[in-house]
Design a protein around this motif. Structure first.
Motif, PDB file in Angstrom:
ATOM      1  N   TRP A   1       6.960  -5.655   1.993  1.00 11.01           N
ATOM      2  CA  TRP A   1       6.299  -4.544   1.320  1.00 11.01           C
ATOM      3  C   TRP A   1       5.355  -5.017   0.218  1.00 11.01           C
ATOM      4  O   TRP A   1       4.306  -4.422  -0.005  1.00 11.01           O
ATOM      5  CB  TRP A   1       7.317  -3.537   0.781  1.00 11.01           C
ATOM      6  CG  TRP A   1       8.205  -4.065  -0.305  1.00 11.01           C
ATOM      7  CD1 TRP A   1       9.439  -4.624  -0.161  1.00 11.01           C
ATOM      8  CD2 TRP A   1       7.918  -4.089  -1.708  1.00 11.01           C
ATOM      9  NE1 TRP A   1       9.940  -5.010  -1.381  1.00 11.01           N
ATOM     10  CE2 TRP A   1       9.022  -4.678  -2.356  1.00 11.01           C
ATOM     11  CE3 TRP A   1       6.835  -3.672  -2.485  1.00 11.01           C
ATOM     12  CZ2 TRP A   1       9.071  -4.873  -3.725  1.00 11.01           C
ATOM     13  CZ3 TRP A   1       6.891  -3.853  -3.855  1.00 11.01           C
ATOM     14  CH2 TRP A   1       8.006  -4.445  -4.449  1.00 11.01           C
TER      15      TRP A   1
ATOM     16  N   ILE B   1       1.651  -5.639   1.162  1.00  8.82           N
ATOM     17  CA  ILE B   1       0.767  -4.566   1.624  1.00  8.82           C
ATOM     18  C   ILE B   1      -0.509  -4.470   0.788  1.00  8.82           C
ATOM     19  O   ILE B   1      -1.606  -4.366   1.344  1.00  8.82           O
ATOM     20  CB  ILE B   1       1.510  -3.214   1.689  1.00  8.82           C
ATOM     21  CG1 ILE B   1       2.544  -3.255   2.820  1.00  8.82           C
ATOM     22  CG2 ILE B   1       0.523  -2.065   1.891  1.00  8.82           C
ATOM     23  CD1 ILE B   1       3.391  -2.000   2.945  1.00  8.82           C
TER      24      ILE B   1
ATOM     25  N   TRP C   1       3.068   0.743   5.987  1.00  4.07           N
ATOM     26  CA  TRP C   1       4.450   1.072   5.623  1.00  4.07           C
ATOM     27  C   TRP C   1       5.241   1.507   6.859  1.00  4.07           C
ATOM     28  O   TRP C   1       6.384   1.108   7.063  1.00  4.07           O
ATOM     29  CB  TRP C   1       4.484   2.181   4.567  1.00  4.07           C
ATOM     30  CG  TRP C   1       4.264   1.675   3.176  1.00  4.07           C
ATOM     31  CD1 TRP C   1       3.127   1.775   2.441  1.00  4.07           C
ATOM     32  CD2 TRP C   1       5.211   0.983   2.354  1.00  4.07           C
ATOM     33  NE1 TRP C   1       3.301   1.192   1.211  1.00  4.07           N
ATOM     34  CE2 TRP C   1       4.568   0.698   1.128  1.00  4.07           C
ATOM     35  CE3 TRP C   1       6.523   0.579   2.533  1.00  4.07           C
ATOM     36  CZ2 TRP C   1       5.203   0.021   0.086  1.00  4.07           C
ATOM     37  CZ3 TRP C   1       7.155  -0.103   1.492  1.00  4.07           C
ATOM     38  CH2 TRP C   1       6.498  -0.367   0.288  1.00  4.07           C
ATOM     39  N   SER C   2       4.629   2.329   7.689  1.00  5.88           N
ATOM     40  CA  SER C   2       5.301   2.809   8.897  1.00  5.88           C
ATOM     41  C   SER C   2       5.641   1.653   9.836  1.00  5.88           C
ATOM     42  O   SER C   2       6.739   1.586  10.393  1.00  5.88           O
ATOM     43  CB  SER C   2       4.414   3.831   9.614  1.00  5.88           C
ATOM     44  OG  SER C   2       5.017   4.256  10.811  1.00  5.88           O
TER      45      SER C   2
END
Length: 161
Positions: free
Chosen positions: A3, A6, A28-29
């Motif tokens: 994460w 990102i 994120w998905s």
């Protein structure tokens, strides 16, 4: 990819694909499906010696089919083999996911990427008209069989067979 990657991945994404960049929500998905025993995704980043993210790639897998979701290398890394290393990682994981074939879409106006995929044995199988929006650019759909003509699994190393 985790994460915390990102934000720097998005900076590279917006630089390389300004018209049709992925949103934070899309990353994120995808990452939500990349961990744990039921993972169906593989996302990886490449870092320079100084820790800067200079590339990333992602694969989705389900039902014996893999799909290269994204692959990118910073412009200052073009021609260094980074794209090949990222794609090799994805194909090795496609083998681990027991994919029989891997598909991808590539912009028709991106011959550099098309040549990379061809070197790995991907073959054109069709087009998706207006796939990349908002620029309305067509996508060339390419496929790689993860098995040779005898049905034996290949290793996904760029030498299909």
């Amino acid at each position: 990819m985790r994460w915390w990657d990102i934000e720097p991945v998005l900076a590279l994404e917006y630089e390389l694909f300004p018209e049709d960049a992925w949103s934070p929500g899309m990353f994120w998905s995808e990452l939500a499906h990349a961990r744990g025993p039921a993972a169906t995704r593989r996302y990886v980043v490449a870092e320079a010696d100084d820790g800067r993210i200079v590339g990333y790639a992602g694969l989705a897998a389900a039902g014996g089919l893999g799909d290269v979701q994204t692959i990118a290398a910073a412009r200052d890394r073009w021609g260094t083999g980074l794209g090949s290393r990222l794609l090799t990682d994805l194909l090795q994981h496609a083998t681990a996911f027991e994919c029989e074939e891997v598909l991808l879409e590539v912009r028709v106006d991106n011959p550099r990427a098309q040549k990379l995929y061809e070197r790995f044995g991907f073959e054109p199988i069709g087009f998706r008209r207006g796939y990349y929006q908002p620029g309305n650019v067509d996508a060339l759909v390419m496929r790689l069989s993860m098995r040779d003509e005898r049905g034996v699994p290949t290793q996904g190393t760029g030498t299909n067979g």
